[in-house]
Design an enzyme around this catalytic site. Sequence first.
Site, PDB file in Angstrom:
ATOM      1  N   LYS A 123     -36.182  10.932  53.759  1.00  0.00           N
ATOM      2  CA  LYS A 123     -35.825   9.660  53.127  1.00  0.00           C
ATOM      3  C   LYS A 123     -37.119   8.856  53.022  1.00  0.00           C
ATOM      4  O   LYS A 123     -38.062   9.077  53.796  1.00  0.00           O
ATOM      5  CB  LYS A 123     -34.822   8.909  54.015  1.00  0.00           C
ATOM      6  CG  LYS A 123     -33.959   7.915  53.269  1.00  0.00           C
ATOM      7  CD  LYS A 123     -32.634   8.510  52.835  1.00  0.00           C
ATOM      8  CE  LYS A 123     -31.742   7.475  52.196  1.00  0.00           C
ATOM      9  NZ  LYS A 123     -30.424   8.001  51.866  1.00  0.00           N
ATOM     10  N   GLY A 178     -13.263  -1.869  48.920  1.00  0.00           N
ATOM     11  CA  GLY A 178     -14.285  -1.764  47.882  1.00  0.00           C
ATOM     12  C   GLY A 178     -13.654  -1.228  46.616  1.00  0.00           C
ATOM     13  O   GLY A 178     -12.709  -0.434  46.673  1.00  0.00           O
ATOM     14  N   GLY A 228     -15.893  -0.295  43.965  1.00  0.00           N
ATOM     15  CA  GLY A 228     -17.109   0.091  43.247  1.00  0.00           C
ATOM     16  C   GLY A 228     -16.981   1.483  42.670  1.00  0.00           C
ATOM     17  O   GLY A 228     -15.867   1.975  42.428  1.00  0.00           O
ATOM     18  N   ASN A 229     -18.123   2.127  42.480  1.00  0.00           N
ATOM     19  CA  ASN A 229     -18.136   3.431  41.800  1.00  0.00           C
ATOM     20  C   ASN A 229     -17.322   4.489  42.520  1.00  0.00           C
ATOM     21  O   ASN A 229     -16.452   5.127  41.932  1.00  0.00           O
ATOM     22  CB  ASN A 229     -19.584   3.909  41.658  1.00  0.00           C
ATOM     23  CG  ASN A 229     -20.344   3.047  40.675  1.00  0.00           C
ATOM     24  OD1 ASN A 229     -19.799   2.639  39.650  1.00  0.00           O
ATOM     25  ND2 ASN A 229     -21.582   2.739  40.997  1.00  0.00           N
ATOM     26  N   VAL A 230     -17.617   4.689  43.815  1.00  0.00           N
ATOM     27  CA  VAL A 230     -16.925   5.740  44.563  1.00  0.00           C
ATOM     28  C   VAL A 230     -15.433   5.419  44.653  1.00  0.00           C
ATOM     29  O   VAL A 230     -14.573   6.272  44.404  1.00  0.00           O
ATOM     30  CB  VAL A 230     -17.532   5.904  45.986  1.00  0.00           C
ATOM     31  CG1 VAL A 230     -16.717   6.869  46.820  1.00  0.00           C
ATOM     32  CG2 VAL A 230     -18.981   6.367  45.899  1.00  0.00           C
ATOM     33  N   ALA A 231     -15.118   4.171  44.990  1.00  0.00           N
ATOM     34  CA  ALA A 231     -13.721   3.765  45.173  1.00  0.00           C
ATOM     35  C   ALA A 231     -12.904   3.959  43.895  1.00  0.00           C
ATOM     36  O   ALA A 231     -11.759   4.420  43.946  1.00  0.00           O
ATOM     37  CB  ALA A 231     -13.669   2.302  45.603  1.00  0.00           C
TER      38      ALA A 231
HETATM   39  P1  NAD Z   1     -20.883   0.173  44.707  1.00  0.00           P
HETATM   40  O1  NAD Z   1     -21.944  -0.852  44.874  1.00  0.00           O
HETATM   41  O2  NAD Z   1     -20.568   0.666  43.342  1.00  0.00           O
HETATM   42  O3  NAD Z   1     -19.508  -0.347  45.340  1.00  0.00           O
HETATM   43  C1  NAD Z   1     -19.410  -1.060  46.523  1.00  0.00           C
HETATM   44  C2  NAD Z   1     -18.338  -2.125  46.315  1.00  0.00           C
HETATM   45  O4  NAD Z   1     -18.035  -2.730  47.564  1.00  0.00           O
HETATM   46  C3  NAD Z   1     -18.763  -3.251  45.377  1.00  0.00           C
HETATM   47  O5  NAD Z   1     -17.800  -3.410  44.367  1.00  0.00           O
HETATM   48  C4  NAD Z   1     -18.809  -4.471  46.298  1.00  0.00           C
HETATM   49  O6  NAD Z   1     -18.447  -5.677  45.644  1.00  0.00           O
HETATM   50  C5  NAD Z   1     -17.794  -4.104  47.351  1.00  0.00           C
HETATM   51  N1  NAD Z   1     -17.935  -4.807  48.615  1.00  0.00           N
HETATM   52  C6  NAD Z   1     -19.053  -5.185  49.261  1.00  0.00           C
HETATM   53  N2  NAD Z   1     -18.752  -5.809  50.408  1.00  0.00           N
HETATM   54  C7  NAD Z   1     -17.415  -5.804  50.513  1.00  0.00           C
HETATM   55  C8  NAD Z   1     -16.495  -6.289  51.483  1.00  0.00           C
HETATM   56  N3  NAD Z   1     -16.918  -6.897  52.594  1.00  0.00           N
HETATM   57  N4  NAD Z   1     -15.184  -6.126  51.259  1.00  0.00           N
HETATM   58  C9  NAD Z   1     -14.746  -5.514  50.154  1.00  0.00           C
HETATM   59  N5  NAD Z   1     -15.560  -5.032  49.194  1.00  0.00           N
HETATM   60  C10 NAD Z   1     -16.875  -5.171  49.383  1.00  0.00           C
HETATM   61  O7  NAD Z   1     -21.308   1.380  45.663  1.00  0.00           O
HETATM   62  P2  NAD Z   1     -20.793   2.884  45.653  1.00  0.00           P
HETATM   63  O8  NAD Z   1     -21.810   3.731  44.970  1.00  0.00           O
HETATM   64  O9  NAD Z   1     -19.391   2.944  45.213  1.00  0.00           O
HETATM   65  O10 NAD Z   1     -20.909   3.252  47.198  1.00  0.00           O
HETATM   66  C11 NAD Z   1     -19.948   2.804  48.114  1.00  0.00           C
HETATM   67  C12 NAD Z   1     -20.294   3.295  49.515  1.00  0.00           C
HETATM   68  O11 NAD Z   1     -20.367   4.721  49.507  1.00  0.00           O
HETATM   69  C13 NAD Z   1     -21.654   2.830  50.041  1.00  0.00           C
HETATM   70  O12 NAD Z   1     -21.565   2.683  51.430  1.00  0.00           O
HETATM   71  C14 NAD Z   1     -22.570   3.993  49.721  1.00  0.00           C
HETATM   72  O13 NAD Z   1     -23.707   4.019  50.586  1.00  0.00           O
HETATM   73  C15 NAD Z   1     -21.635   5.154  49.982  1.00  0.00           C
HETATM   74  N6  NAD Z   1     -22.008   6.380  49.288  1.00  0.00           N
HETATM   75  C16 NAD Z   1     -22.068   6.402  47.935  1.00  0.00           C
HETATM   76  C17 NAD Z   1     -22.410   7.585  47.285  1.00  0.00           C
HETATM   77  C18 NAD Z   1     -22.450   7.644  45.789  1.00  0.00           C
HETATM   78  O14 NAD Z   1     -22.453   8.771  45.253  1.00  0.00           O
HETATM   79  N7  NAD Z   1     -22.456   6.536  45.078  1.00  0.00           N
HETATM   80  C19 NAD Z   1     -22.697   8.746  48.024  1.00  0.00           C
HETATM   81  C20 NAD Z   1     -22.604   8.704  49.428  1.00  0.00           C
HETATM   82  C21 NAD Z   1     -22.254   7.514  50.034  1.00  0.00           C
END
Ligand code: NAD
Length: 361
Positions: A80, A179, A181-184
């Site tokens: 990293k 959440g 976001g993208n993953v959710a």
């Molecule tokens: P993202 O930024 O698209 O989504 C995160 C969401 O969480 C945002 O919509 C944000 O507004 C919301 N959020 C923040 N604080 C909050 C809270 N206290 N309560 C409710 N919602 C809240 O990120 P993502 O890419 O979807 O990633 C989500 C998680 O998964 C992160 O922890 C990331 O490190 C992990 N992750 C992502 C990937 C990937 O492929 N994107 C891979 C491995 C791990």
Amino acid sequence: MEIFDLIESSEHEQVIFCSDPKAGLKAIIGIHDTTLGPALGGTRMWTYASNLDAIRDVLRLSKGMTYKAAVAGLNLGGGKAVLIGDPHSEKSEALFRTYGRFVEGIGGRYITAEDVGTTVKDMEWIRMETSFVTGIGSQGGSGDPSPVTAYGTYHGMKACAKFRFGSDSLSGRTIAIQGAGNVARYLAGYLAEENARLLITDIFEDKARQVCAETSAEYIRPEDIYAVDCDIFSPAALGSILNDETIPQLKCAIVAGGANNQLAREQEHARKLVDRDILYAPDYVINAGGLMNVASEIEGYNRERVLKRAEGIYDIMLAILTKARQENVLTIEASNEIAEERLRSVARLGKYHVGSPVIHR
Ligand code: NAD
């Protein structure tokens, strides 16, 4: 603590400091372990309070990548990097291209990707100087990893359900997602297809309501998500959300979600979940789909193969849960042991000489 003590205690192979004040570059690259292959992990850009904080972060994150790759069955090591600076105001072509030249100079022992604070555009700049970068948007790139992360998380969640409820069907199960976001969003899509009952929150209410509309989910306020009655709580936002304050509120049988570093203090809070009879799916195992996605770029990206591999998180998770039960250890201890055992067994292969002898006449 002295720097070599820090490196020694985290068992890193190599830590590289890169500096170019004219380009605004202050970077640290951590290569934890390359037993399985080149160290792959993203470059994070962050305004660290001190240089020591940045060093600690890169050591912690790169070690985590060794375990993630090992348990996911990938032939990758753990690495990293951190760029010290403000991702909103201190980015430039010169910064990323200079950084790219440092990565090139390492000669392939470290392969980078995007992470918190960096984007596909930044990776394209790095790509101008080195081929040791993944997650680029152009041809041959693996693109956004979040659909694959969600797909793997979905299968890992099914394995948890199988282990806990005796059936891996999520139909009719209540699943609370933190959440939107993208993953959710992608995860909610898979769960809705299987007719799970979804409860979704986000600090941006509009965003959560949008996903709710797409998946017939119910909107929950962010402060209420921990205490809702559900079968599975799925963190998909921030880290450290399983802590002294939140664990007593949980009303679920399983915690299984894609967010990184969910446990505020790993051992202590994993133990607290066990004490509350809540099954915890180790985060770095269930969310390994994203790493599988970028890893595939190295061997020539193939979406079908990546999705198949992400489905394998089901079996990996079942093996971890079974081991934890049989040996009466925490699920994170079981997954760490599986990763370490793979590292040990692959390291042993080195003892067999397979090259042809050099004969001097
Ligand atoms: P993202 O930024 O698209 O989504 C995160 C969401 O969480 C945002 O919509 C944000 O507004 C919301 N959020 C923040 N604080 C909050 C809270 N206290 N309560 C409710 N919602 C809240 O990120 P993502 O890419 O979807 O990633 C989500 C998680 O998964 C992160 O922890 C990331 O490190 C992990 N992750 C992502 C990937 C990937 O492929 N994107 C891979 C491995 C791990």
